[in-house]
Write a protein that holds these residues in place. Structure first.
Motif, PDB file in Angstrom:
ATOM      1  N   TRP A 553     -32.540  14.530 -16.831  1.00 30.04           N
ATOM      2  CA  TRP A 553     -33.666  14.886 -15.962  1.00 30.04           C
ATOM      3  C   TRP A 553     -33.939  16.385 -15.961  1.00 30.04           C
ATOM      4  O   TRP A 553     -35.077  16.815 -15.786  1.00 30.04           O
ATOM      5  CB  TRP A 553     -33.387  14.424 -14.529  1.00 30.04           C
ATOM      6  N   SER A 554     -32.897  17.181 -16.133  1.00 29.03           N
ATOM      7  CA  SER A 554     -33.063  18.644 -16.077  1.00 29.03           C
ATOM      8  C   SER A 554     -33.685  19.218 -17.342  1.00 29.03           C
ATOM      9  O   SER A 554     -34.075  20.392 -17.370  1.00 29.03           O
ATOM     10  CB  SER A 554     -31.700  19.304 -15.850  1.00 29.03           C
ATOM     11  N   ASP A 555     -33.779  18.426 -18.391  1.00 27.87           N
ATOM     12  CA  ASP A 555     -34.327  18.914 -19.657  1.00 27.87           C
ATOM     13  C   ASP A 555     -35.791  19.330 -19.483  1.00 27.87           C
ATOM     14  O   ASP A 555     -36.560  18.638 -18.798  1.00 27.87           O
ATOM     15  CB  ASP A 555     -34.225  17.816 -20.724  1.00 27.87           C
ATOM     16  N   PRO A 556     -36.205  20.455 -20.093  1.00 31.36           N
ATOM     17  CA  PRO A 556     -37.594  20.948 -19.942  1.00 31.36           C
ATOM     18  C   PRO A 556     -38.667  19.951 -20.380  1.00 31.36           C
ATOM     19  O   PRO A 556     -39.809  20.046 -19.929  1.00 31.36           O
ATOM     20  CB  PRO A 556     -37.621  22.196 -20.837  1.00 31.36           C
ATOM     21  N   LYS A 557     -38.307  18.987 -21.240  1.00 28.04           N
ATOM     22  CA  LYS A 557     -39.284  17.991 -21.673  1.00 28.04           C
ATOM     23  C   LYS A 557     -39.399  16.841 -20.679  1.00 28.04           C
ATOM     24  O   LYS A 557     -40.436  16.181 -20.597  1.00 28.04           O
ATOM     25  CB  LYS A 557     -38.892  17.434 -23.046  1.00 28.04           C
ATOM     26  N   VAL A 558     -38.329  16.578 -19.951  1.00 27.40           N
ATOM     27  CA  VAL A 558     -38.276  15.424 -19.048  1.00 27.40           C
ATOM     28  C   VAL A 558     -38.659  15.801 -17.624  1.00 27.40           C
ATOM     29  O   VAL A 558     -39.405  15.075 -16.951  1.00 27.40           O
ATOM     30  CB  VAL A 558     -36.869  14.779 -19.080  1.00 27.40           C
ATOM     31  N   TYR A 559     -38.149  16.932 -17.149  1.00 31.55           N
ATOM     32  CA  TYR A 559     -38.336  17.320 -15.745  1.00 31.55           C
ATOM     33  C   TYR A 559     -39.814  17.343 -15.327  1.00 31.55           C
ATOM     34  O   TYR A 559     -40.169  16.773 -14.272  1.00 31.55           O
ATOM     35  CB  TYR A 559     -37.687  18.681 -15.490  1.00 31.55           C
ATOM     36  N   PRO A 560     -40.710  17.971 -16.107  1.00 25.20           N
ATOM     37  CA  PRO A 560     -42.124  17.994 -15.687  1.00 25.20           C
ATOM     38  C   PRO A 560     -42.743  16.598 -15.608  1.00 25.20           C
ATOM     39  O   PRO A 560     -43.614  16.352 -14.762  1.00 25.20           O
ATOM     40  CB  PRO A 560     -42.808  18.833 -16.784  1.00 25.20           C
ATOM     41  N   LEU A 561     -42.317  15.699 -16.484  1.00 26.37           N
ATOM     42  CA  LEU A 561     -42.858  14.335 -16.441  1.00 26.37           C
ATOM     43  C   LEU A 561     -42.508  13.657 -15.119  1.00 26.37           C
ATOM     44  O   LEU A 561     -43.358  13.027 -14.480  1.00 26.37           O
ATOM     45  CB  LEU A 561     -42.298  13.513 -17.613  1.00 26.37           C
ATOM     46  N   ILE A 562     -41.238  13.792 -14.698  1.00 27.18           N
ATOM     47  CA  ILE A 562     -40.813  13.173 -13.442  1.00 27.18           C
ATOM     48  C   ILE A 562     -41.479  13.863 -12.257  1.00 27.18           C
ATOM     49  O   ILE A 562     -41.974  13.218 -11.328  1.00 27.18           O
ATOM     50  CB  ILE A 562     -39.275  13.230 -13.301  1.00 27.18           C
ATOM     51  N   ASN A 563     -41.513  15.181 -12.319  1.00 25.47           N
ATOM     52  CA  ASN A 563     -41.986  15.974 -11.181  1.00 25.47           C
ATOM     53  C   ASN A 563     -43.494  15.878 -10.976  1.00 25.47           C
ATOM     54  O   ASN A 563     -43.971  15.857  -9.830  1.00 25.47           O
ATOM     55  CB  ASN A 563     -41.573  17.434 -11.381  1.00 25.47           C
ATOM     56  N   GLU A 564     -44.241  15.797 -12.072  1.00 26.88           N
ATOM     57  CA  GLU A 564     -45.697  15.887 -11.970  1.00 26.88           C
ATOM     58  C   GLU A 564     -46.422  14.552 -12.191  1.00 26.88           C
ATOM     59  O   GLU A 564     -47.503  14.332 -11.643  1.00 26.88           O
ATOM     60  CB  GLU A 564     -46.215  16.915 -12.988  1.00 26.88           C
ATOM     61  N   GLU A 565     -45.841  13.671 -13.003  1.00 24.54           N
ATOM     62  CA  GLU A 565     -46.564  12.464 -13.400  1.00 24.54           C
ATOM     63  C   GLU A 565     -46.142  11.215 -12.638  1.00 24.54           C
ATOM     64  O   GLU A 565     -46.870  10.222 -12.624  1.00 24.54           O
ATOM     65  CB  GLU A 565     -46.383  12.213 -14.914  1.00 24.54           C
ATOM     66  N   TYR A 566     -44.959  11.236 -12.042  1.00 27.64           N
ATOM     67  CA  TYR A 566     -44.428  10.038 -11.396  1.00 27.64           C
ATOM     68  C   TYR A 566     -44.112  10.284  -9.926  1.00 27.64           C
ATOM     69  O   TYR A 566     -43.882  11.428  -9.506  1.00 27.64           O
ATOM     70  CB  TYR A 566     -43.137   9.574 -12.097  1.00 27.64           C
ATOM     71  N   VAL A 567     -44.081   9.207  -9.169  1.00 27.65           N
ATOM     72  CA  VAL A 567     -43.547   9.223  -7.806  1.00 27.65           C
ATOM     73  C   VAL A 567     -42.116   8.678  -7.897  1.00 27.65           C
ATOM     74  O   VAL A 567     -41.905   7.538  -8.323  1.00 27.65           O
ATOM     75  CB  VAL A 567     -44.387   8.353  -6.852  1.00 27.65           C
ATOM     76  N   LEU A 568     -41.162   9.507  -7.547  1.00 29.64           N
ATOM     77  CA  LEU A 568     -39.751   9.143  -7.678  1.00 29.64           C
ATOM     78  C   LEU A 568     -39.264   8.439  -6.406  1.00 29.64           C
ATOM     79  O   LEU A 568     -39.360   8.977  -5.305  1.00 29.64           O
ATOM     80  CB  LEU A 568     -38.914  10.401  -7.942  1.00 29.64           C
ATOM     81  N   ILE A 569     -38.736   7.227  -6.584  1.00 28.96           N
ATOM     82  CA  ILE A 569     -38.118   6.480  -5.478  1.00 28.96           C
ATOM     83  C   ILE A 569     -36.653   6.263  -5.837  1.00 28.96           C
ATOM     84  O   ILE A 569     -36.350   5.512  -6.777  1.00 28.96           O
ATOM     85  CB  ILE A 569     -38.807   5.124  -5.232  1.00 28.96           C
ATOM     86  N   SER A 570     -35.755   6.921  -5.144  1.00 29.29           N
ATOM     87  CA  SER A 570     -34.316   6.815  -5.403  1.00 29.29           C
ATOM     88  C   SER A 570     -33.674   5.949  -4.324  1.00 29.29           C
ATOM     89  O   SER A 570     -33.681   6.312  -3.148  1.00 29.29           O
ATOM     90  CB  SER A 570     -33.667   8.205  -5.420  1.00 29.29           C
ATOM     91  N   LEU A 571     -33.125   4.833  -4.732  1.00 33.17           N
ATOM     92  CA  LEU A 571     -32.496   3.892  -3.803  1.00 33.17           C
ATOM     93  C   LEU A 571     -30.989   3.899  -4.045  1.00 33.17           C
ATOM     94  O   LEU A 571     -30.523   3.542  -5.137  1.00 33.17           O
ATOM     95  CB  LEU A 571     -33.063   2.487  -4.000  1.00 33.17           C
ATOM     96  N   TYR A 572     -30.234   4.313  -3.035  1.00 37.11           N
ATOM     97  CA  TYR A 572     -28.778   4.449  -3.144  1.00 37.11           C
ATOM     98  C   TYR A 572     -28.109   3.141  -2.725  1.00 37.11           C
ATOM     99  O   TYR A 572     -28.060   2.797  -1.549  1.00 37.11           O
ATOM    100  CB  TYR A 572     -28.292   5.610  -2.286  1.00 37.11           C
ATOM    101  N   VAL A 573     -27.554   2.429  -3.691  1.00 35.54           N
ATOM    102  CA  VAL A 573     -26.986   1.111  -3.405  1.00 35.54           C
ATOM    103  C   VAL A 573     -25.602   1.186  -2.770  1.00 35.54           C
ATOM    104  O   VAL A 573     -25.053   0.161  -2.352  1.00 35.54           O
ATOM    105  CB  VAL A 573     -26.919   0.254  -4.687  1.00 35.54           C
ATOM    106  N   ASP A 574     -25.005   2.378  -2.718  1.00 34.81           N
ATOM    107  CA  ASP A 574     -23.685   2.508  -2.081  1.00 34.81           C
ATOM    108  C   ASP A 574     -23.755   3.283  -0.765  1.00 34.81           C
ATOM    109  O   ASP A 574     -22.719   3.707  -0.240  1.00 34.81           O
ATOM    110  CB  ASP A 574     -22.689   3.173  -3.037  1.00 34.81           C
ATOM    111  N   ASP A 575     -24.959   3.452  -0.233  1.00 38.09           N
ATOM    112  CA  ASP A 575     -25.123   4.185   1.029  1.00 38.09           C
ATOM    113  C   ASP A 575     -24.592   3.336   2.185  1.00 38.09           C
ATOM    114  O   ASP A 575     -25.075   2.232   2.433  1.00 38.09           O
ATOM    115  CB  ASP A 575     -26.610   4.510   1.254  1.00 38.09           C
ATOM    116  N   ARG A 576     -23.568   3.846   2.878  1.00 37.89           N
ATOM    117  CA  ARG A 576     -22.926   3.068   3.936  1.00 37.89           C
ATOM    118  C   ARG A 576     -23.512   3.333   5.325  1.00 37.89           C
ATOM    119  O   ARG A 576     -22.953   2.908   6.332  1.00 37.89           O
ATOM    120  CB  ARG A 576     -21.419   3.368   3.959  1.00 37.89           C
ATOM    121  N   LYS A 577     -24.648   4.017   5.394  1.00 40.82           N
ATOM    122  CA  LYS A 577     -25.294   4.216   6.689  1.00 40.82           C
ATOM    123  C   LYS A 577     -25.776   2.879   7.238  1.00 40.82           C
ATOM    124  O   LYS A 577     -26.341   2.068   6.507  1.00 40.82           O
ATOM    125  CB  LYS A 577     -26.490   5.173   6.553  1.00 40.82           C
TER     126      LYS A 577
END
Length: 659
Positions: A553-577
């Motif tokens: 994700w940190s790569d200069p070719k990948v990061y802008p695609l995630i940051n600018e072109e997509y809506v990121l939804i991160s779902l943590y399956v081990d979250d014990r809250k």
């Protein structure tokens, strides 16, 4: 060695990992008989599947867990008359726990009399906790809603209420193009290569174990035994090769019971790997292993085990006798191999892919490395003369392993801290502890201090000096990373993520990206912005998730695609809250099994399973705002593959927009 495995499995049980098979190994029912206006007799009957057994309430202490009834409101609405009686049981001596165990096979019947204290009570609730065993033991619960109005059977499963049904329905998505998820993806290649990497790590662990004082001296002795005891040279070589084969077989067999967990529950291995208290327990065990390598105490299995196996090998003879000889080696060498195997078990829970398959690959690699010298030296006995003599260098190997075990221990403590959201072991503190560990290792290797089992002080060998310099270099690398002079990409996944620091962070998402941690909120935003969705199934304790974020994700070719072109939804399956009370519910699978959803991680883990038929992390899916799947799902891949995957998803989305 078998007892070591049983010990680990029992730890899982003690932590309350409550799983159920898709096909229940025991089916329960009950009947009620009225004795008088105030007295009733309740009978609980369990039909037990072939090969399984359930333990009695009165099985001996120190063995497996007994069955236990909990009668809700007993002493308030009613009282128990006498003890809970049982049907016929079987009692056998357990070699594992060294006690007589009492259990049921095929059928278990319990009978309890009660006397009402409140005549208006017409229904009582009873819970049965029991342990059912085959190759592994699974703790389970049966719930009974007992009606006192007649002799009838009531379903043992909790009923799913209207609210739970509504929340369960909302968890299922109406996905379009779902067949794309079944396509072969590049991540499958990574899975296979990852399996070979685990095999290689196991092989390396076996080679290191060979250098320890428990194993190394046995190589020439055992090879000489086979070559000298056989009248024909070819027979001696055959026996040594068979001995090596049995070593591999024994370590392979040790991993097989873990495959049963997959048939128990698709999420159970993830639960095991991310369980807070299990990670704390691994931390304690690894610290314990480390100090045994430092020489403060010795880890051994009962000497009677080795004696029995040795006697069996002599008495039986032939191929079976050689098998018992190999088993004797596994038992005798446990004080050195046990901590390494413990590290292998712990490391496979951190690796990509199926934990049980990884463990089998690692165990086979470990056994092969141990077995290889016996076969090679049997083929080329002259090589025995070139072996170095046993000495203090083997003690040094053990101490270095001790420092590595200590470093790995803090990885498990970090997992518990991340999953539990304790905020104790932040990234800087974790790195600081590792720096201290590797500085101490370097000081030991340079002879600045010594441990109790070190022999007389001698001149430092070149190998010891070189290892000390490597330790200093690694500690320096960690210091530079903590000071942000380097990004520590070589360690991606082991330290806490870069946003989990002592200093306040603007974002609790990877790399400072904007992300949503609730699916519905993320979809609503994507619809508003008219952008496709990058759905990221991840975990706080997921090593490969961190590797993907920090290396891909940190790569200069990948990061802008995630940051600018997509809506990121991160779902943590081990979250014990804990979920809010009004969001907790019971989810009923198609098989009829009911799972209580009470934490954020349970919700998203079940969400992933029922919608995408997957249970591993990282797991990435590209969606349009109207839930159309844009590409095949992908997991752990390199930068080029991930970039191409993101671009392909964008092209598909733009084409659908232009229609």
């Amino acid at each position: 060695m078998r007892k070591y495995y049983i010990f680990i499995v029992t730890l899982f049980i003690a932590l309350g990992i409550n799983a159920q098979t898709e096909e229940e190994p025991a089916l329960w029912s009950h009947a009620v008989q009225k004795i008088s206006d105030t007295e009733y007799e309740i009978t609980f009957s369990g039909k037990i599947m072939e090969g399984w057994h359930v333990y009695s309430q009165y099985t001996a202490e120190g063995g497996s867990l007994p069955s236990e009834f909990t009668f809700e409101k007993a002493g308030e609405d009613y009282e128990l008359v006498g003890k809970t009686l049982e049907s016929e049981t079987i009692t056998e001596y357990s070699d594992i726990f060294e006690v007589d165990e009492t259990f049921f096979k095929e059928e278990a019947i319990f009978t309890q009399k009660i006397k009402l204290l409140n005549p208006e009570v017409r229904q009582i609730t009873i819970n049965l906790f029991y342990q059912i065993c085959k190759e592994v033991c699974i703790p389970m619960d049966a719930y009974f809603q007992v009606s006192l109005d007649g002799n009838q059977f009531v379903a043992t499963e909790k009923e799913v209420g209207a609210e739970s049904l509504a929340l369960s329905t909302s968890l299922k998505l109406d996905l379009k193009n779902k067949d794309l998820l079944n396509q072969e993806s590049a991540s499958n290649v990574k899975k296979k290569s990852g399996l070979w990497m685990v095999f290689g790590l196991g092989f390396l662990g076996g080679l290191i174990a060979l250098l320890t004082p428990c194993v190394f001296p046995m190589v020439p002795l055992t090879v000489s035994f086979f070559t000298k005891q056989s009248q024909q040279k070819s027979k001696g070589i055959t026996n040594a090769m068979l001995y090596g084969f049995f070593i591999v077989l024994i370590y392979f067999l040790l991993s097989l019971p873990f495959h049963l967990f997959d048939s128990v529950d698709s999420q159970i291995l993830n639960t095991i790997a991310t369980n807070i208290w299990l990670n704390v327990l691994f931390f304690v065990i690894f610290v314990f292993f480390a100090f045994s390598f430092f020489g403060y105490y010795e880890l051994t299995l009962p000497s009677s085990w080795a004696n029995k196996m040795d006697a069996a090998s002599t008495k039986v003879g032939g191929g079976l006798g050689i098998f018992f000889m190999a088993l004797t080696l596994a038992i005798v060498s446990f004080s050195c191999t046990g901590p390494i195997l413990g590290g292998l078990l712990g490391s496979t829970t951190l690796a990509e892919g199926d934990v049980a398959t990884n463990l089998t690959a690692g165990m086979v690699g470990f056994g092969l490395a141990l077995a290889l010298p016996f076969g090679l030296f049997a083929l080329f006995p002259a090589w025995l003369n070139s072996l170095p003599k046993s000495g203090g260098w083997m003690t040094t190997v053990k101490v270095v392993l001790g420092f590595l075990e200590l470093a790995l221990a803090f990885k498990f403590l970090s997992n518990a801290d991340l999953v539990g959201n304790w905020g104790i072991l932040k990234r800087e503190l974790f790195l600081g502890i590792w720096i201290v560990i590797f500085v101490l290792m370097a000081l030991y290797l340079f002879g600045v201090f010594r441990f109790p089992h070190d022999g007389p002080k001698q001149k430092l060998s070149n190998a010891r000096k070189l290892t000390g310099l490597v330790s200093v270099a690694f500690a320096t690398y960690l210091v530079l990373g903590m000071m942000n002079f380097t990004n520590l990409k070589l360690l991606s996944g082991f330290p806490p993520p870069d946003f989990y620091t002592l200093s306040a962070s603007e974002s609790d998402c990877p790399l400072g990206l904007d992300c949503f941690k609730d699916f519905e909120e993320g979809v609503a935003y994507a619809q508003e912005q008219n952008k496709p969705i990058l759905l990221d199934f991840t975990g706080w304790a997921c090593v490969n998730c961190r590797k993907m974020e920090e290396n891909v994700w940190s790569d200069p070719k990948v990061y802008p695609l995630i940051n600018e072109e997509y809506v990121l939804i991160s779902l943590y399956v081990d979250d014990r809250k804990e979920l809010p009370e009004d969001e907790k519910f019971d989810y009923q699978f198609d098989s009829g099994r009911i799972k209580n959803i009470s934490t954020i991680g349970q919700k998203w883990g079940t969400f992933q399973t029922i919608n995408f038929n997957a249970a591993s992390q990282p797991y990435y899916v590209l969606l349009s705002p109207n839930l159309e799947i844009l590409n095949d799902a992908i997991q752990y891949v390199d930068v080029a593959q991930y970039e191409q995957w993101l671009k392909s998803g964008l092209e598909t989305y733009q084409l659908s927009m232009n229609k």
